[in-house]
Design an enzyme around this catalytic site. Structure first.
Site, mmCIF file in Angstrom:
data_model
loop_
_atom_site.group_PDB
_atom_site.id
_atom_site.type_symbol
_atom_site.label_atom_id
_atom_site.label_comp_id
_atom_site.label_asym_id
_atom_site.label_seq_id
_atom_site.Cartn_x
_atom_site.Cartn_y
_atom_site.Cartn_z
ATOM 1 N N SER A 146 0.846 -1.199 0.000
ATOM 2 C CA SER A 146 0.000 0.000 0.000
ATOM 3 C C SER A 146 0.879 1.245 0.000
ATOM 4 C CB SER A 146 -0.863 0.007 1.264
ATOM 5 O OG SER A 146 -1.586 1.209 1.376
ATOM 6 N N TYR A 159 -2.189 -0.002 10.332
ATOM 7 C CA TYR A 159 -2.252 -0.402 8.915
ATOM 8 C C TYR A 159 -0.960 -0.011 8.191
ATOM 9 C CZ TYR A 159 -3.612 -0.294 3.991
ATOM 10 O OH TYR A 159 -3.649 -0.473 2.629
HETATM 11 N N1 NAP Z 1 -8.699 -0.859 -1.965
HETATM 12 C C1 NAP Z 1 -7.702 -0.002 -1.895
HETATM 13 O O1 NAP Z 1 -7.863 1.187 -2.206
HETATM 14 C C2 NAP Z 1 -6.327 -0.446 -1.443
HETATM 15 C C3 NAP Z 1 -5.326 0.510 -1.289
HETATM 16 C C4 NAP Z 1 -4.063 0.086 -0.861
HETATM 17 C C5 NAP Z 1 -3.815 -1.248 -0.625
HETATM 18 N N2 NAP Z 1 -4.792 -2.169 -0.796
HETATM 19 C C6 NAP Z 1 -4.499 -3.571 -0.498
HETATM 20 O O2 NAP Z 1 -4.855 -4.384 -1.596
HETATM 21 C C7 NAP Z 1 -5.431 -5.612 -1.139
HETATM 22 C C8 NAP Z 1 -6.850 -5.750 -1.682
HETATM 23 O O3 NAP Z 1 -7.578 -4.578 -1.392
HETATM 24 P P1 NAP Z 1 -9.159 -4.609 -1.161
HETATM 25 O O4 NAP Z 1 -9.568 -3.226 -0.811
HETATM 26 O O5 NAP Z 1 -9.798 -5.326 -2.270
HETATM 27 O O6 NAP Z 1 -9.171 -5.502 0.170
HETATM 28 P P2 NAP Z 1 -10.385 -5.813 1.169
HETATM 29 O O7 NAP Z 1 -11.661 -5.786 0.416
HETATM 30 O O8 NAP Z 1 -10.265 -4.949 2.380
HETATM 31 O O9 NAP Z 1 -9.985 -7.290 1.623
HETATM 32 C C9 NAP Z 1 -9.807 -8.324 0.667
HETATM 33 C C10 NAP Z 1 -10.262 -9.614 1.246
HETATM 34 O O10 NAP Z 1 -9.382 -10.018 2.294
HETATM 35 C C11 NAP Z 1 -10.056 -11.076 2.926
HETATM 36 N N3 NAP Z 1 -9.554 -11.280 4.287
HETATM 37 C C12 NAP Z 1 -9.511 -10.429 5.326
HETATM 38 N N4 NAP Z 1 -8.964 -11.044 6.407
HETATM 39 C C13 NAP Z 1 -8.672 -12.313 6.017
HETATM 40 C C14 NAP Z 1 -8.114 -13.448 6.668
HETATM 41 N N5 NAP Z 1 -7.744 -13.415 7.968
HETATM 42 N N6 NAP Z 1 -7.958 -14.586 5.961
HETATM 43 C C15 NAP Z 1 -8.332 -14.634 4.672
HETATM 44 N N7 NAP Z 1 -8.875 -13.617 3.991
HETATM 45 C C16 NAP Z 1 -9.049 -12.467 4.671
HETATM 46 C C17 NAP Z 1 -11.551 -10.743 2.904
HETATM 47 O O11 NAP Z 1 -12.231 -11.920 2.472
HETATM 48 P P3 NAP Z 1 -13.800 -12.197 2.734
HETATM 49 O O12 NAP Z 1 -14.526 -11.053 2.087
HETATM 50 O O13 NAP Z 1 -14.022 -13.498 2.038
HETATM 51 O O14 NAP Z 1 -14.022 -12.268 4.204
HETATM 52 C C18 NAP Z 1 -11.626 -9.597 1.885
HETATM 53 O O15 NAP Z 1 -12.608 -9.764 0.911
HETATM 54 C C19 NAP Z 1 -5.374 -5.561 0.396
HETATM 55 O O16 NAP Z 1 -4.222 -6.209 0.851
HETATM 56 C C20 NAP Z 1 -5.308 -4.079 0.673
HETATM 57 O O17 NAP Z 1 -4.693 -3.762 1.910
HETATM 58 C C21 NAP Z 1 -6.057 -1.787 -1.184
#
Ligand code: NAP
Length: 247
Positions: A146, A159
């Site tokens: 991130s 985070y």
């Molecule tokens: N979205 C953004 O703007 C952004 C920005 C910077 C970095 N990122 C990073 O990019 C990645 C994806 O982003 P996102 O926003 O799509 O993520 P998200 O929706 O917050 O999380 C992705 C998935 O992680 C799963 N998860 C959470 N805890 C878990 C655990 N203990 N074991 C297994 N699965 C688990 C959840 O699955 P379930 O739904 O099945 O419970 C969730 O759907 C993440 O690592 C995030 O930190 C995202």
């Protein structure tokens, strides 16, 4: 390197937490490139099944299985399930993670540990479990870091610290696992996934971003696809997908 749109034909990818949002976008990008794609979910079983249908509609093989990335036995079962189904593993994407906003003074030990468990311990555990399969196929590991791992956000101390740790883990693993496995990290900035509650925040962030807008899931997926198909000589890199926000 193979040319053409099915550059990943014959490759097997595992993406954690890919039922929806950015993980789903990466899963579909890899499927479109011809990979067989296994996705994991924790609670979003229905969405995961729908994502598998979309993977199949692209002409790729796909399946979903439950995995808690913080739990050693759950990780072991999931990786075994993928290898049994697809016969091996070429690409691991550690996408599952959690994000939370908490004032520093209110931040609890429980919140601190939970973020580190999913965002650092998870990628470590899943990677270790996949090593022997990835080594034998000269595979690739891609972490989802991130911009928050590079910039200090006052209300996200746990985070930001967890993602900074994941960035360093990327570099340590790249050195430790070479020459067989290349390890890289995609670090998204502000990605607009259409959440109505985040609309005014997103508008504010777009104004501060040199590219004058927020990113899309497809753009982070393009960075994942880049590392998935990149020359093996590219390793240990953190690639920001942030429209210049971090500059
Ligand atoms: N979205 C953004 O703007 C952004 C920005 C910077 C970095 N990122 C990073 O990019 C990645 C994806 O982003 P996102 O926003 O799509 O993520 P998200 O929706 O917050 O999380 C992705 C998935 O992680 C799963 N998860 C959470 N805890 C878990 C655990 N203990 N074991 C297994 N699965 C688990 C959840 O699955 P379930 O739904 O099945 O419970 C969730 O759907 C993440 O690592 C995030 O930190 C995202």
């Amino acid at each position: 390197m193979q040319s053409g749109s099915k550059i990943l034909r014959g490759k097997v990818a595992l993406i954690t937490g890919a039922a929806k949002r950015l993980g789903k976008a990466s899963a579909l990008a890899l499927a479109e490139a011809g990979a067989s794609v296994a996705i994991t979910y924790l609670t979003s079983k229905r969405e995961a099944e729908a994502t598998v249908e979309e993977i199949k509609a692209l002409g790729a093989e796909g399946f979903a299985l439950r995995c808690d990335v913080t739990d050693e036995s759950s990780v072991r079962r999931a990786v075994k399930g993928v290898v049994q189904r697809f016969g091996g593993l070429d690409i691991l994407i550690n996408n599952a993670g959690n994000y939370e906003s908490v004032e520093f003074e209110q931040l609890t030990l429980k919140q601190w540990d939970a973020i580190f468990a999913s965002n650092v311990r998870g990628p470590f555990l899943v990677s270790q479990e996949c090593l022997k399969y990835l080594r034998s196929r000269k595979g690739k590991i891609i972490h989802m870091g991130s911009l928050g791992g590079l910039r200090a956000w006052a209300t996200h101390a746990h985070y930001c610290s967890s993602k900074a740790a994941l960035h360093m883990l990327t570099r340590c693993m790249a050195k430790a696992l070479a020459p067989e496995i290349a390890v890289n990290c995609v670090a998204p900035g502000m990605i607009d996934l259409g959440d109505p509650n985040a609309a005014s925040f997103m508008r504010r962030m777009a104004k501060q971003t040199p590219m004058q807008r927020n990113g899309t899931g497809e753009e982070t997926a393009a960075a994942v696809l880049f590392f998935a198909t990149a020359p093996h000589f590219i390793t240990g890199q953190i690639l920001c997908v942030d429209g210049g926000l971090g500059l």
